[in-house]
Design an enzyme around this catalytic site. Structure first.
Site, PDB file in Angstrom:
ATOM      1  N   TYR A 184       0.849  -1.192   0.000  1.00  0.00           N
ATOM      2  CA  TYR A 184       0.000   0.000   0.000  1.00  0.00           C
ATOM      3  C   TYR A 184       0.884   1.241   0.000  1.00  0.00           C
ATOM      4  CZ  TYR A 184      -4.047  -2.944   0.952  1.00  0.00           C
ATOM      5  OH  TYR A 184      -5.037  -3.883   0.847  1.00  0.00           O
TER       6      TYR A 184
ATOM      7  N   ASN B 195     -12.962   0.091  -5.048  1.00  0.00           N
ATOM      8  CA  ASN B 195     -12.819  -0.309  -6.441  1.00  0.00           C
ATOM      9  C   ASN B 195     -14.061  -1.081  -6.882  1.00  0.00           C
ATOM     10  OD1 ASN B 195     -12.169  -1.520  -8.837  1.00  0.00           O
ATOM     11  ND2 ASN B 195     -10.637  -2.895  -7.945  1.00  0.00           N
TER      12      ASN B 195
ATOM     13  N   CYS C 231      -6.772  -4.974  -7.606  1.00  0.00           N
ATOM     14  CA  CYS C 231      -6.502  -4.510  -6.258  1.00  0.00           C
ATOM     15  C   CYS C 231      -6.010  -5.656  -5.376  1.00  0.00           C
ATOM     16  CB  CYS C 231      -7.734  -3.864  -5.653  1.00  0.00           C
ATOM     17  SG  CYS C 231      -9.197  -4.886  -5.718  1.00  0.00           S
ATOM     18  N   HIS C 232      -6.116  -6.881  -5.875  1.00  0.00           N
ATOM     19  CA  HIS C 232      -5.638  -8.007  -5.067  1.00  0.00           C
ATOM     20  C   HIS C 232      -4.123  -8.070  -5.024  1.00  0.00           C
ATOM     21  CE1 HIS C 232      -5.930  -9.505  -9.248  1.00  0.00           C
ATOM     22  NE2 HIS C 232      -4.862 -10.205  -8.933  1.00  0.00           N
TER      23      HIS C 232
ATOM     24  N   GLU D 206      -1.377 -16.653  -9.357  1.00  0.00           N
ATOM     25  CA  GLU D 206      -0.388 -15.863 -10.090  1.00  0.00           C
ATOM     26  C   GLU D 206       1.039 -16.231  -9.685  1.00  0.00           C
ATOM     27  OE1 GLU D 206      -1.248 -11.723  -9.840  1.00  0.00           O
ATOM     28  OE2 GLU D 206      -3.177 -11.913 -10.841  1.00  0.00           O
TER      29      GLU D 206
END
Length: 160
Positions: free
Chosen positions: A97, A120, A128-129, A155
Site C-alpha cells: 500500500y 474499487n 486490487c488483489h 499468479e
DNA sequence: TGCAGTCTCGGCT
DNA sequence: AGCCGAGACTGCA
C-alpha cells in the site's frame, strides 16, 4: 442521462460472479462474499466466450489475461488516480500500500489509498488483489480474503 | 501488542 | 459548510 448496462453472470463453485457491462466496458464486478477459504476448490462452471468471461477465466487460472475495456467508473478524482495506478501493476507481482501511495505521489496518504482500493467497483479487472501490506499481510478484499489469497496463489505459482 | 500520525470520504448537525 | 469517525496502513515504543 442513463447509460445502458448489460448484466453478465458467471457461475462458479464459489457462487455467481456478476458483471455489469456498459457501452465502453465493464463498470461493476460483484463477487460472492468469501471470507474464509471454502472447502471446495474454486472452479468455473458456466462461463461465456465473450471477452469479459474470458478475462476472468484466464485470470483465475493464474495466466496473464488480455486487458478488456473498463467503463467510466464513478468515484472521486483521488480514487480514479489510485485505480489507474493499480492497472499498472504487472500480473504476478505484488505492491505494498505504501509503494502504491508513493507511486501516485501521495506518500503519506496510505490509508486513503487503501480506502480507494476497497471502493474499487471492478475487482479482478482492476487488480486490487496485488496490493498487500508492507509486512506481507493481505489487508482486505472486496469479495472477502479468500479471493485475494486464491488469486495471488494462482499468479505466484505460474511465474517462474 | 499498542498507539499516534496521516489523508480521504461519507454521514450528521 | 463544518465537524467527526472510520478505514484493505505504517512505523516506532
Amino acid at each position: 442521462m442513463l447509460e445502458k448496462v448489460r448484466p453478465l453472470s458467471i457461475r462458479s463453485t464459489w457462487g455467481d460472479i456478476q458483471l455489469l457491462i456498459a457501452a465502453e466496458g465493464v463498470v461493476q464486478c460483484i463477487l460472492p462474499r468469501m471470507d474464509d477459504m471454502p472447502e471446495e476448490a474454486f472452479a468455473l462452471q458456466e462461463c461465456g466466450r465473450d471477452p469479459y468471461s474470458t478475462y476472468i477465466r484466464t485470470l483465475l487460472k493464474g495466466d496473464r489475461p488480455k486487458q478488456v475495456p473498463i467503463g467510466q467508473l464513478r468515484g472521486t478524482e483521488f480514487q480514479k488516480k489510485v485505480w489507474a495506478g493499480l492497472l499498472t501493476i504487472p500480473c504476478g507481482e505484488t505492491v505494498s500500500y505504501k509503494a502504491m501511495a508513493e507511486r501516485i505521489g501521495c506518500a503519506a496518504a496510505i490509508r486513503a489509498v487503501a480506502s480507494a482500493c476497497g471502493k474499487n467497483p471492478v475487482p479482478l479487472f482492476i487488480p486490487c488483489h496485488r496490493v498487500i501490506g508492507s509486512d506481507g499481510r493481505l489487508g482486505g478484499f472486496s469479495g472477502g480474503l479468500a479471493w485475494k489469497r486464491m488469486l495471488l496463489d494462482a499468479e505466484q505459482s505460474k511465474r517462474s
